[in-house]
Design a protein around this motif. Structure first.
Motif, PDB file in Angstrom:
ATOM      1  N   ILE A   6       0.854  -1.184   0.000  1.00 57.97           N
ATOM      2  CA  ILE A   6       0.000   0.000   0.000  1.00 57.97           C
ATOM      3  C   ILE A   6       0.893   1.237   0.000  1.00 57.97           C
ATOM      4  O   ILE A   6       1.778   1.377   0.847  1.00 57.97           O
ATOM      5  CB  ILE A   6      -0.918   0.020   1.245  1.00 57.97           C
ATOM      6  CG1 ILE A   6      -1.651  -1.317   1.396  1.00 57.97           C
ATOM      7  CG2 ILE A   6      -1.897   1.191   1.161  1.00 57.97           C
ATOM      8  CD1 ILE A   6      -2.532  -1.707   0.231  1.00 57.97           C
ATOM      9  N   GLU A  54      11.762   1.365   3.404  1.00 60.45           N
ATOM     10  CA  GLU A  54      10.419   1.777   3.853  1.00 60.45           C
ATOM     11  C   GLU A  54       9.968   0.678   4.806  1.00 60.45           C
ATOM     12  O   GLU A  54       9.673  -0.425   4.367  1.00 60.45           O
ATOM     13  CB  GLU A  54       9.432   1.883   2.682  1.00 60.45           C
ATOM     14  CG  GLU A  54       9.764   2.965   1.666  1.00 60.45           C
ATOM     15  CD  GLU A  54       8.659   3.166   0.614  1.00 60.45           C
ATOM     16  OE1 GLU A  54       7.633   2.445   0.666  1.00 60.45           O
ATOM     17  OE2 GLU A  54       8.842   4.052  -0.236  1.00 60.45           O
ATOM     18  N   GLU A  56       7.480  -1.246   7.180  1.00 61.51           N
ATOM     19  CA  GLU A  56       6.016  -1.348   7.148  1.00 61.51           C
ATOM     20  C   GLU A  56       5.520  -2.537   7.966  1.00 61.51           C
ATOM     21  O   GLU A  56       6.152  -3.594   7.979  1.00 61.51           O
ATOM     22  CB  GLU A  56       5.554  -1.525   5.682  1.00 61.51           C
ATOM     23  CG  GLU A  56       6.277  -0.556   4.745  1.00 61.51           C
ATOM     24  CD  GLU A  56       5.655  -0.377   3.380  1.00 61.51           C
ATOM     25  OE1 GLU A  56       4.673  -1.085   3.073  1.00 61.51           O
ATOM     26  OE2 GLU A  56       6.173   0.485   2.634  1.00 61.51           O
ATOM     27  N   ASP A  85       9.776  -2.386   2.282  1.00 58.90           N
ATOM     28  CA  ASP A  85       9.391  -2.208   0.876  1.00 58.90           C
ATOM     29  C   ASP A  85      10.548  -1.432   0.234  1.00 58.90           C
ATOM     30  O   ASP A  85      10.519  -0.205   0.168  1.00 58.90           O
ATOM     31  CB  ASP A  85       8.059  -1.449   0.813  1.00 58.90           C
ATOM     32  CG  ASP A  85       7.752  -0.902  -0.570  1.00 58.90           C
ATOM     33  OD1 ASP A  85       8.327  -1.403  -1.552  1.00 58.90           O
ATOM     34  OD2 ASP A  85       6.929   0.036  -0.651  1.00 58.90           O
ATOM     35  N   LYS A 106      10.307  -1.127  -7.725  1.00 61.64           N
ATOM     36  CA  LYS A 106       9.833  -1.640  -6.436  1.00 61.64           C
ATOM     37  C   LYS A 106       9.695  -3.153  -6.330  1.00 61.64           C
ATOM     38  O   LYS A 106       9.548  -3.666  -5.225  1.00 61.64           O
ATOM     39  CB  LYS A 106       8.463  -1.029  -6.123  1.00 61.64           C
ATOM     40  CG  LYS A 106       8.534   0.346  -5.464  1.00 61.64           C
ATOM     41  CD  LYS A 106       7.154   0.790  -5.031  1.00 61.64           C
ATOM     42  CE  LYS A 106       7.165   2.012  -4.126  1.00 61.64           C
ATOM     43  NZ  LYS A 106       7.541   1.763  -2.741  1.00 61.64           N
ATOM     44  N   THR A 175       4.367   2.817   4.658  1.00 58.97           N
ATOM     45  CA  THR A 175       5.465   3.296   5.509  1.00 58.97           C
ATOM     46  C   THR A 175       5.151   4.654   6.115  1.00 58.97           C
ATOM     47  O   THR A 175       4.522   5.500   5.468  1.00 58.97           O
ATOM     48  CB  THR A 175       6.773   3.381   4.698  1.00 58.97           C
ATOM     49  OG1 THR A 175       7.863   3.631   5.604  1.00 58.97           O
ATOM     50  CG2 THR A 175       6.760   4.522   3.676  1.00 58.97           C
TER      51      THR A 175
HETATM   52 ZN    ZN Z   1       5.968   1.246   0.800  1.00 58.32          ZN
END
Ligand code: ZN
Length: 203
Positions: A6, A54, A56, A85, A106, A175
């Motif tokens: 997300i 990031e 999460e 992430d 990503k 994040t």
């Molecule tokens: Zn992220």
């Protein structure tokens, strides 16, 4: 097994990226080959120059479901952890500027390190879980799930309208602020409710 992520689910992170806060969850996916299991080391890939962490909260889906109703959504995960992430920020910027998909920024191999899962019963509420990321002993991110724009149940309802959730799928829930670059020889430690669940060396 699928990995959902997300984007922009904490307002302060959307702000630091100069991005608008979305009015519904912003979902993207990583393939199963993106996962980096606990204890494995991360090798900085040749194609990358500007990888950001990031940190999460990650939900592990425990049964199959689609069109899940809100009152049942919390039954679809029993364990949570922290994951990273990892994002190649320079490539992501090029993708954003061109309006291109951002998988190449990503979703590459090992872009989703995952920590050890713990039972959600260890937490009094899903709405006040604290978590943090340390880089070489210094805290660089610290979050609290009370700041989520879309909470876990909302994410499960929304995602399951579009994609069948299957036992073992993961949801990286976004994040908080404080994202930044990783470098070779870094050590990253992620703590969930004060307990270390992820310890990653960058090679
Ligand atoms: Zn992220």
């Amino acid at each position: 097994m699928k990995i959902f992520c997300i984007g922009r689910n904490y307002a302060a992170h959307a702000k630091e990226m100069n991005s608008a806060v979305p009015d519904k969850p912003m979902v993207f996916m990583k393939p199963s080959t993106a996962l980096l299991k606990p204890g494995a080391e991360f090798y900085y890939p040749d194609f990358a120059t500007n990888i950001h962490y990031e940190c999460e909260v990650v939900l592990k889906i425990c049964k199959n479901g689609r069109h899940i109703q809100r009152q049942f959504a919390s039954n679809y995960f029993q364990e949570i952890s922290l994951g990273l992430d990892l994002t190649e920020r320079s490539i992501q910027k090029q993708c954003k500027d061109k309006g291109h998909p951002w998988e190449i920024a990503k979703s590459w191999d090992h872009s989703a390190p995952i920590g050890k899962f713990v039972s959600k019963e260890e937490f009094t509420s899903m709405d006040s879980i604290t978590f943090e990321l340390e880089q070489n002993g210094k805290t660089v991110q610290s979050g609290n799930t009370r700041d989520l724009i879309f909470d876990f149940e909302t994410l499960i309802v929304y995602i399951s309208k579009l994609f069948t959730l299957q036992n073992g799928d993961l949801i990286y829930t976004g994040t908080p602020e404080g994202v930044g670059p990783i470098n070779k020889n870094d050590n990253l430690i992620a703590k969930l409710g004060g307990t270390e669940v992820l310890n990653l060396n960058i090679k």
